[in-house]
Design a protein around this motif. Structure first.
Motif, PDB file in Angstrom:
ATOM      1  N   GLY A 173       8.417  84.108  24.209  1.00  0.00           N
ATOM      2  CA  GLY A 173       8.290  84.127  25.652  1.00  0.00           C
ATOM      3  C   GLY A 173       7.045  83.393  26.095  1.00  0.00           C
ATOM      4  N   PHE A 174       6.719  83.562  27.371  1.00  0.00           N
ATOM      5  CA  PHE A 174       5.587  82.867  27.957  1.00  0.00           C
ATOM      6  C   PHE A 174       4.558  83.826  28.517  1.00  0.00           C
ATOM      7  N   GLY A 175       4.528  85.064  28.065  1.00  0.00           N
ATOM      8  CA  GLY A 175       3.582  86.039  28.583  1.00  0.00           C
ATOM      9  C   GLY A 175       4.129  86.721  29.832  1.00  0.00           C
ATOM     10  N   PHE A 176       3.305  87.552  30.444  1.00  0.00           N
ATOM     11  CA  PHE A 176       3.725  88.356  31.593  1.00  0.00           C
ATOM     12  C   PHE A 176       4.220  87.501  32.736  1.00  0.00           C
ATOM     13  N   TRP A 177       3.404  86.581  33.194  1.00  0.00           N
ATOM     14  CA  TRP A 177       3.773  85.765  34.357  1.00  0.00           C
ATOM     15  C   TRP A 177       4.906  84.795  34.028  1.00  0.00           C
ATOM     16  N   GLY A 178       4.897  84.268  32.832  1.00  0.00           N
ATOM     17  CA  GLY A 178       5.968  83.367  32.429  1.00  0.00           C
ATOM     18  C   GLY A 178       7.306  84.079  32.332  1.00  0.00           C
ATOM     19  N   ASP A 179       7.291  85.311  31.789  1.00  0.00           N
ATOM     20  CA  ASP A 179       8.520  86.096  31.727  1.00  0.00           C
ATOM     21  C   ASP A 179       9.013  86.455  33.121  1.00  0.00           C
ATOM     22  N   LEU A 180       8.093  86.734  34.036  1.00  0.00           N
ATOM     23  CA  LEU A 180       8.470  87.048  35.408  1.00  0.00           C
ATOM     24  C   LEU A 180       9.145  85.851  36.069  1.00  0.00           C
ATOM     25  N   VAL A 181       8.555  84.683  35.930  1.00  0.00           N
ATOM     26  CA  VAL A 181       9.132  83.468  36.523  1.00  0.00           C
ATOM     27  C   VAL A 181      10.454  83.123  35.849  1.00  0.00           C
ATOM     28  N   THR A 182      10.511  83.264  34.523  1.00  0.00           N
ATOM     29  CA  THR A 182      11.747  83.001  33.797  1.00  0.00           C
ATOM     30  C   THR A 182      12.860  83.934  34.250  1.00  0.00           C
ATOM     31  N   SER A 225      23.115  89.946  34.274  1.00  0.00           N
ATOM     32  CA  SER A 225      23.320  88.566  34.725  1.00  0.00           C
ATOM     33  C   SER A 225      22.009  87.783  34.731  1.00  0.00           C
ATOM     34  N   SER A 226      20.916  88.420  35.092  1.00  0.00           N
ATOM     35  CA  SER A 226      19.615  87.750  35.074  1.00  0.00           C
ATOM     36  C   SER A 226      19.179  87.417  33.660  1.00  0.00           C
ATOM     37  N   THR A 227      19.440  88.304  32.722  1.00  0.00           N
ATOM     38  CA  THR A 227      19.072  88.057  31.333  1.00  0.00           C
ATOM     39  C   THR A 227      19.882  86.897  30.753  1.00  0.00           C
ATOM     40  N   VAL A 228      21.163  86.856  31.061  1.00  0.00           N
ATOM     41  CA  VAL A 228      21.995  85.736  30.599  1.00  0.00           C
ATOM     42  C   VAL A 228      21.456  84.424  31.164  1.00  0.00           C
ATOM     43  N   GLY A 229      21.122  84.412  32.444  1.00  0.00           N
ATOM     44  CA  GLY A 229      20.569  83.215  33.053  1.00  0.00           C
ATOM     45  C   GLY A 229      19.227  82.826  32.462  1.00  0.00           C
ATOM     46  N   ALA A 230      18.385  83.816  32.168  1.00  0.00           N
ATOM     47  CA  ALA A 230      17.071  83.528  31.588  1.00  0.00           C
ATOM     48  C   ALA A 230      17.188  83.000  30.167  1.00  0.00           C
ATOM     49  N   VAL A 231      18.136  83.515  29.393  1.00  0.00           N
ATOM     50  CA  VAL A 231      18.356  82.998  28.038  1.00  0.00           C
ATOM     51  C   VAL A 231      18.826  81.554  28.101  1.00  0.00           C
ATOM     52  N   ILE A 290      11.977  92.403  33.894  1.00  0.00           N
ATOM     53  CA  ILE A 290      12.740  93.023  32.803  1.00  0.00           C
ATOM     54  C   ILE A 290      13.652  91.997  32.137  1.00  0.00           C
ATOM     55  N   SER A 291      14.359  91.217  32.934  1.00  0.00           N
ATOM     56  CA  SER A 291      15.288  90.246  32.342  1.00  0.00           C
ATOM     57  C   SER A 291      14.541  89.122  31.635  1.00  0.00           C
ATOM     58  N   GLY A 292      13.395  88.704  32.153  1.00  0.00           N
ATOM     59  CA  GLY A 292      12.592  87.695  31.462  1.00  0.00           C
ATOM     60  C   GLY A 292      12.072  88.198  30.135  1.00  0.00           C
ATOM     61  N   TRP A 293      11.662  89.474  30.108  1.00  0.00           N
ATOM     62  CA  TRP A 293      11.179  90.077  28.869  1.00  0.00           C
ATOM     63  C   TRP A 293      12.320  90.195  27.862  1.00  0.00           C
ATOM     64  N   LEU A 294      13.495  90.652  28.327  1.00  0.00           N
ATOM     65  CA  LEU A 294      14.651  90.763  27.438  1.00  0.00           C
ATOM     66  C   LEU A 294      15.050  89.396  26.883  1.00  0.00           C
ATOM     67  N   ALA A 295      15.035  88.389  27.732  1.00  0.00           N
ATOM     68  CA  ALA A 295      15.385  87.040  27.282  1.00  0.00           C
ATOM     69  C   ALA A 295      14.394  86.530  26.248  1.00  0.00           C
ATOM     70  N   SER A 296      13.117  86.846  26.437  1.00  0.00           N
ATOM     71  CA  SER A 296      12.125  86.406  25.452  1.00  0.00           C
ATOM     72  C   SER A 296      12.306  87.141  24.133  1.00  0.00           C
ATOM     73  N   MET A 297      12.765  88.399  24.173  1.00  0.00           N
ATOM     74  CA  MET A 297      13.037  89.134  22.935  1.00  0.00           C
ATOM     75  C   MET A 297      14.291  88.591  22.248  1.00  0.00           C
ATOM     76  N   ILE A 298      15.305  88.242  23.022  1.00  0.00           N
ATOM     77  CA  ILE A 298      16.546  87.717  22.451  1.00  0.00           C
ATOM     78  C   ILE A 298      16.316  86.346  21.839  1.00  0.00           C
ATOM     79  N   SER A 299      15.577  85.495  22.526  1.00  0.00           N
ATOM     80  CA  SER A 299      15.383  84.129  22.034  1.00  0.00           C
ATOM     81  C   SER A 299      14.112  83.986  21.199  1.00  0.00           C
ATOM     82  N   ARG A 300      13.474  85.072  20.879  1.00  0.00           N
ATOM     83  CA  ARG A 300      12.289  85.124  20.007  1.00  0.00           C
ATOM     84  C   ARG A 300      11.150  84.223  20.470  1.00  0.00           C
TER      85      ARG A 300
END
Length: 85
Positions: free
Chosen positions: A22-31, A59-65, A10-20
């Motif tokens: 992402g890296f796909g499903f697995w990339g967002d998970l790792v991020t 906190s995870s989303t902030v870190g992922a961004v 969830i936080s990887g997906w949110l970070a990819s939406m905020i920063s316009r």
């Protein structure tokens, strides 16, 4: 363990939406998982405590961004929204 991965996704997906971009499903998970360590460390250093699932996601989303920002600085990766075919 399953909650940790779900919060990371969830936080990887949110970070990819905020920063316009992402890296796909697995990339967002790792991020998101790496971002949870970064965000938790930063929040702990600043003396901010987060509780519950929502606090973990924030906190995870902030870190992922921050992680995506550092990746873009180091590797000069353009966001997906600005790429043209």
């Amino acid at each position: 363990m399953l909650w940790f991965l779900l919060i990371g996704l969830i936080s990887g997906w949110l970070a990819s939406m905020i920063s316009r971009g992402g890296f796909g499903f697995w990339g967002d998970l790792v991020t998101g998982v790496i971002g949870s360590f970064i965000g938790g460390s930063i929040f702990n250093y600043m003396g901010i405590s987060t509780y519950g699932i929502i606090g973990s996601i924030i906190s995870s989303t902030v870190g992922a961004v921050i992680l995506l920002w550092v990746i873009r600085i180091i590797f000069h990766v353009a966001p997906a929204a600005s790429k043209k075919d």
